[in-house]
Structures are given as structure tokens and as C-alpha cells.
Design a protein around this motif. Structure first.
Motif, PDB file in Angstrom:
ATOM      1  N   ALA A  70       0.941  -1.467  -0.244  1.00  5.52           N
ATOM      2  CA  ALA A  70      -0.040  -0.052   0.036  1.00  5.52           C
ATOM      3  C   ALA A  70       1.173   1.411  -0.327  1.00  5.52           C
ATOM      4  N   GLU A  71       1.803   0.743   0.365  1.00  4.26           N
ATOM      5  CA  GLU A  71       2.938   2.063   1.206  1.00  4.26           C
ATOM      6  C   GLU A  71       3.409   2.807  -0.327  1.00  4.26           C
ATOM      7  N   LEU A  72       3.860   1.581  -1.055  1.00  2.43           N
ATOM      8  CA  LEU A  72       4.244   1.667  -2.560  1.00  2.43           C
ATOM      9  C   LEU A  72       3.491   1.828  -3.458  1.00  2.43           C
ATOM     10  N   HIS A  73       2.124   1.649  -3.131  1.00  3.89           N
ATOM     11  CA  HIS A  73       1.083   2.451  -4.456  1.00  3.89           C
ATOM     12  C   HIS A  73       1.067   3.762  -4.477  1.00  3.89           C
ATOM     13  N   LYS A  74       1.407   4.100  -2.968  1.00  2.00           N
ATOM     14  CA  LYS A  74       1.105   5.715  -2.880  1.00  2.00           C
ATOM     15  C   LYS A  74       2.372   6.678  -3.231  1.00  2.00           C
ATOM     16  N   GLN A  75       3.815   5.865  -2.990  1.00  2.00           N
ATOM     17  CA  GLN A  75       4.809   6.819  -3.798  1.00  2.00           C
ATOM     18  C   GLN A  75       4.683   6.261  -5.429  1.00  2.00           C
ATOM     19  N   VAL A  76       4.669   5.545  -5.617  1.00  2.00           N
ATOM     20  CA  VAL A  76       4.195   5.670  -7.585  1.00  2.00           C
ATOM     21  C   VAL A  76       3.723   6.501  -7.695  1.00  2.00           C
ATOM     22  N   LEU A  77       2.096   6.371  -7.414  1.00  2.00           N
ATOM     23  CA  LEU A  77       1.395   8.338  -7.751  1.00  2.00           C
ATOM     24  C   LEU A  77       1.724   9.426  -6.851  1.00  2.00           C
ATOM     25  N   HIS A  78       2.532   9.331  -6.340  1.00  2.00           N
ATOM     26  CA  HIS A  78       3.195  10.983  -5.706  1.00  2.00           C
ATOM     27  C   HIS A  78       4.172  11.599  -6.378  1.00  2.00           C
ATOM     28  N   SER A  94      11.754  -0.965  -7.940  1.00  2.00           N
ATOM     29  CA  SER A  94      12.571  -1.987  -7.052  1.00  2.00           C
ATOM     30  C   SER A  94      13.576  -0.654  -6.445  1.00  2.00           C
ATOM     31  N   ILE A  95      13.491   0.629  -6.739  1.00  2.00           N
ATOM     32  CA  ILE A  95      14.123   2.146  -6.231  1.00  2.00           C
ATOM     33  C   ILE A  95      13.324   2.539  -4.834  1.00  2.00           C
ATOM     34  N   LEU A  96      11.866   2.664  -5.404  1.00  2.00           N
ATOM     35  CA  LEU A  96      11.220   2.768  -4.681  1.00  2.00           C
ATOM     36  C   LEU A  96      11.098   1.864  -3.615  1.00  2.00           C
ATOM     37  N   ALA A  97      10.932   0.285  -3.936  1.00  2.00           N
ATOM     38  CA  ALA A  97      10.890  -0.375  -3.090  1.00  2.00           C
ATOM     39  C   ALA A  97      12.068  -0.180  -1.450  1.00  2.00           C
ATOM     40  N   GLN A  98      12.998  -0.266  -1.782  1.00  2.00           N
ATOM     41  CA  GLN A  98      13.855  -0.464  -1.414  1.00  2.00           C
ATOM     42  C   GLN A  98      14.037   0.586  -0.133  1.00  2.00           C
ATOM     43  N   ASP A  99      13.169   1.906  -0.200  1.00  3.80           N
ATOM     44  CA  ASP A  99      13.149   3.072   0.962  1.00  3.80           C
ATOM     45  C   ASP A  99      11.530   2.036   1.577  1.00  3.80           C
ATOM     46  N   ILE A 100      11.070   1.190   1.715  1.00  2.00           N
ATOM     47  CA  ILE A 100      10.246   1.238   2.211  1.00  2.00           C
ATOM     48  C   ILE A 100      10.140  -0.326   2.600  1.00  2.00           C
TER      49      ILE A 100
END
Length: 102
Positions: A70-78, A94-100
Motif C-alpha cells: 500500500a505504501e509502495l502504491h502511494k509512492q508510485v502515485l506521488h 525496485s528503487i521505491l521498494a528499497q525505501d520501504i
């Protein structure tokens, strides 16, 4: 030649397709993209594909990972930088998922 003319008359132009895509993205919660018109045009389908990939992965994950997806989904949107989207068209998730820590 006549067939080409009929096909062109019945097909939406690139500007109409782009406007429809941007409207769909706003309805789905995407933020506005920052960058040149060309960059934004290239980034629109990239971010749509990334969101679809996240949603497919989330549908097949274990229950305990749902919040992370859900957090990854939010990051993709923003993520709003068109140039970042273009640069990371193949590895954005992959890059966004590393942060979470997915």
C-alpha cells in the motif's frame, strides 16, 4: 489510400490520447508530472505501467506485506518528476521498494 484516410478519421489524434491518459491518471490519484511536455508525454505510460505492476504484485503477496505494498502504491502515485520516471522506467519499483524495505 482511401483506407488510410478513413482510418485516420476514425482514430483519435495523439493530443486526444494524451489528454485522455492525463485525465485517467488524475482520476486514479496520480499527481501532476513536472518536466517538459515531451518528458511528461513519455513518463505518463511509464508510471501507469509501474502502478499496474505494483497492483499485480500486491494481489499475490502474503497478508503481512499488504501495508508495505500500500505504501509502495502511494509512492508510485506521488512521484512527480518526469525525468526520474524516464530514467528509471525499468527499475522504478525496485528503487521505491528499497525505501520501504519490501
Amino acid at each position: 489510400m482511401e483506407q488510410h484516410v478513413r482510418k485516420a478519421e476514425q482514430s483519435p489524434c495523439a493530443a486526444c490520447i494524451g489528454n485522455a491518459s492525463r485525465q485517467d491518471n488524475r482520476m486514479d490519484g496520480f499527481c501532476a508530472l513536472w518536466g517538459s511536455k515531451t518528458q511528461c508525454g513519455r513518463a505518463e505510460p511509464i508510471r501507469r505501467r509501474a502502478l499496474n505492476q505494483v497492483d499485480v504484485l500486491a494481489a499475490h503477496t502474503r497478508f503481512e506485506n499488504r501495508d508495505a505494498f500500500a505504501e509502495l502504491h502511494k509512492q508510485v502515485l506521488h512521484r512527480d518528476a518526469a525525468d526520474w520516471r524516464i530514467e528509471h522506467k525499468n527499475d522504478a519499483i525496485s528503487i521505491l521498494a528499497q525505501d520501504i524495505e519490501l
